[in-house]
Design a protein around this motif. Structure first.
Motif, PDB file in Angstrom:
ATOM      1  N   MET A   1       0.960  -1.276   0.036  1.00 48.61           N
ATOM      2  CA  MET A   1       0.080   0.074  -0.015  1.00 48.61           C
ATOM      3  C   MET A   1       0.964   1.213   0.041  1.00 48.61           C
ATOM      4  O   MET A   1       0.471   2.500  -0.795  1.00 48.61           O
ATOM      5  CB  MET A   1      -0.946   0.034   1.205  1.00 48.61           C
ATOM      6  CG  MET A   1      -1.809   1.220   1.382  1.00 48.61           C
ATOM      7  SD  MET A   1      -2.485   1.493   2.845  1.00 48.61           S
ATOM      8  CE  MET A   1      -0.960   1.883   3.843  1.00 48.61           C
ATOM      9  N   SER A   2       1.929   1.187   0.755  1.00 41.64           N
ATOM     10  CA  SER A   2       2.581   2.649   0.943  1.00 41.64           C
ATOM     11  C   SER A   2       3.574   2.718  -0.384  1.00 41.64           C
ATOM     12  O   SER A   2       3.770   3.795  -0.783  1.00 41.64           O
ATOM     13  CB  SER A   2       3.610   2.303   2.057  1.00 41.64           C
ATOM     14  OG  SER A   2       4.355   1.257   2.018  1.00 41.64           O
ATOM     15  N   VAL A   3       3.990   1.852  -0.913  1.00 39.83           N
ATOM     16  CA  VAL A   3       4.654   1.921  -2.125  1.00 39.83           C
ATOM     17  C   VAL A   3       3.937   2.395  -3.307  1.00 39.83           C
ATOM     18  O   VAL A   3       4.100   3.210  -4.161  1.00 39.83           O
ATOM     19  CB  VAL A   3       5.568   0.696  -2.679  1.00 39.83           C
ATOM     20  CG1 VAL A   3       5.992   0.605  -4.147  1.00 39.83           C
ATOM     21  CG2 VAL A   3       6.751   0.338  -1.776  1.00 39.83           C
ATOM     22  N   THR A   4       2.680   1.736  -3.514  1.00 39.77           N
ATOM     23  CA  THR A   4       1.898   2.172  -4.295  1.00 39.77           C
ATOM     24  C   THR A   4       1.290   3.738  -4.242  1.00 39.77           C
ATOM     25  O   THR A   4       1.116   4.561  -5.272  1.00 39.77           O
ATOM     26  CB  THR A   4       0.274   1.332  -4.303  1.00 39.77           C
ATOM     27  OG1 THR A   4       0.707  -0.111  -4.620  1.00 39.77           O
ATOM     28  CG2 THR A   4      -0.604   1.845  -5.530  1.00 39.77           C
ATOM     29  N   THR A   5       0.872   3.825  -3.116  1.00 48.01           N
ATOM     30  CA  THR A   5       0.655   5.441  -2.547  1.00 48.01           C
ATOM     31  C   THR A   5       1.638   6.352  -2.998  1.00 48.01           C
ATOM     32  O   THR A   5       1.385   7.552  -3.676  1.00 48.01           O
ATOM     33  CB  THR A   5       0.168   5.582  -1.158  1.00 48.01           C
ATOM     34  OG1 THR A   5      -0.966   4.693  -0.799  1.00 48.01           O
ATOM     35  CG2 THR A   5      -0.431   6.947  -1.006  1.00 48.01           C
ATOM     36  N   MET A   6       2.911   5.944  -2.445  1.00 47.14           N
ATOM     37  CA  MET A   6       3.982   6.819  -2.885  1.00 47.14           C
ATOM     38  C   MET A   6       4.316   7.106  -4.399  1.00 47.14           C
ATOM     39  O   MET A   6       4.535   8.343  -4.819  1.00 47.14           O
ATOM     40  CB  MET A   6       5.178   6.402  -2.097  1.00 47.14           C
ATOM     41  CG  MET A   6       5.297   6.565  -0.612  1.00 47.14           C
ATOM     42  SD  MET A   6       6.516   5.427   0.256  1.00 47.14           S
ATOM     43  CE  MET A   6       7.940   6.388   0.027  1.00 47.14           C
ATOM     44  N   ALA A   7       4.379   6.010  -5.107  1.00 49.62           N
ATOM     45  CA  ALA A   7       4.514   6.194  -6.606  1.00 49.62           C
ATOM     46  C   ALA A   7       3.338   7.062  -7.240  1.00 49.62           C
ATOM     47  O   ALA A   7       3.806   7.716  -8.088  1.00 49.62           O
ATOM     48  CB  ALA A   7       4.650   4.639  -7.138  1.00 49.62           C
ATOM     49  N   GLY A   8       2.201   6.736  -6.612  1.00 50.76           N
ATOM     50  CA  GLY A   8       1.180   7.316  -7.441  1.00 50.76           C
ATOM     51  C   GLY A   8       1.218   8.996  -7.034  1.00 50.76           C
ATOM     52  O   GLY A   8       1.011   9.503  -8.124  1.00 50.76           O
ATOM     53  N   LEU A   9       1.438   9.440  -5.981  1.00 54.93           N
ATOM     54  CA  LEU A   9       1.472  10.779  -5.657  1.00 54.93           C
ATOM     55  C   LEU A   9       2.790  11.209  -6.521  1.00 54.93           C
ATOM     56  O   LEU A   9       2.724  12.605  -7.003  1.00 54.93           O
ATOM     57  CB  LEU A   9       1.741  10.972  -3.998  1.00 54.93           C
ATOM     58  CG  LEU A   9       0.421  10.878  -3.341  1.00 54.93           C
ATOM     59  CD1 LEU A   9       0.719  10.544  -1.900  1.00 54.93           C
ATOM     60  CD2 LEU A   9      -0.457  11.765  -3.500  1.00 54.93           C
ATOM     61  N   GLY A  10       3.824  10.741  -6.349  1.00 53.19           N
ATOM     62  CA  GLY A  10       5.115  11.206  -7.018  1.00 53.19           C
ATOM     63  C   GLY A  10       4.630  11.162  -8.742  1.00 53.19           C
ATOM     64  O   GLY A  10       5.179  12.457  -9.373  1.00 53.19           O
ATOM     65  N   PHE A  11       3.943  10.302  -9.187  1.00 52.39           N
ATOM     66  CA  PHE A  11       3.663  10.433 -10.556  1.00 52.39           C
ATOM     67  C   PHE A  11       2.799  11.374 -10.935  1.00 52.39           C
ATOM     68  O   PHE A  11       2.619  12.110 -11.815  1.00 52.39           O
ATOM     69  CB  PHE A  11       3.234   9.088 -11.162  1.00 52.39           C
ATOM     70  CG  PHE A  11       2.784   8.885 -12.711  1.00 52.39           C
ATOM     71  CD1 PHE A  11       4.068   9.156 -13.435  1.00 52.39           C
ATOM     72  CD2 PHE A  11       1.770   8.904 -13.206  1.00 52.39           C
ATOM     73  CE1 PHE A  11       3.907   9.137 -14.902  1.00 52.39           C
ATOM     74  CE2 PHE A  11       1.421   9.009 -14.429  1.00 52.39           C
ATOM     75  CZ  PHE A  11       2.439   8.853 -15.277  1.00 52.39           C
TER      76      PHE A  11
END
Length: 56
Positions: free
Chosen positions: A23-33
């Protein structure tokens, strides 16, 4: 941008937890993108579509 950066930094401690790492990796990547799209791609496409040129 500050809100996205705060959330990304706040999710770093969850990277060590086995249950929340996906969940954290997905959220971090999504916000960065999404931040990249908002800051770079959207103004570029706007300038291209409306033929806005920089003054020299």
């Amino acid at each position: 941008m500050l809100a996205a950066a705060t959330i990304i930094l706040g999710l770093i401690p969850l990277l060590s937890d086995v249950f929340f790492v996906n969940m954290s990796v997905t959220t971090m990547a999504g916000l960065g993108f999404a931040s990249l799209l908002t800051l770079v791609v959207a103004p570029t496409l706007y300038a291209i579509f409306f033929k806005i040129h920089r003054e020299r």
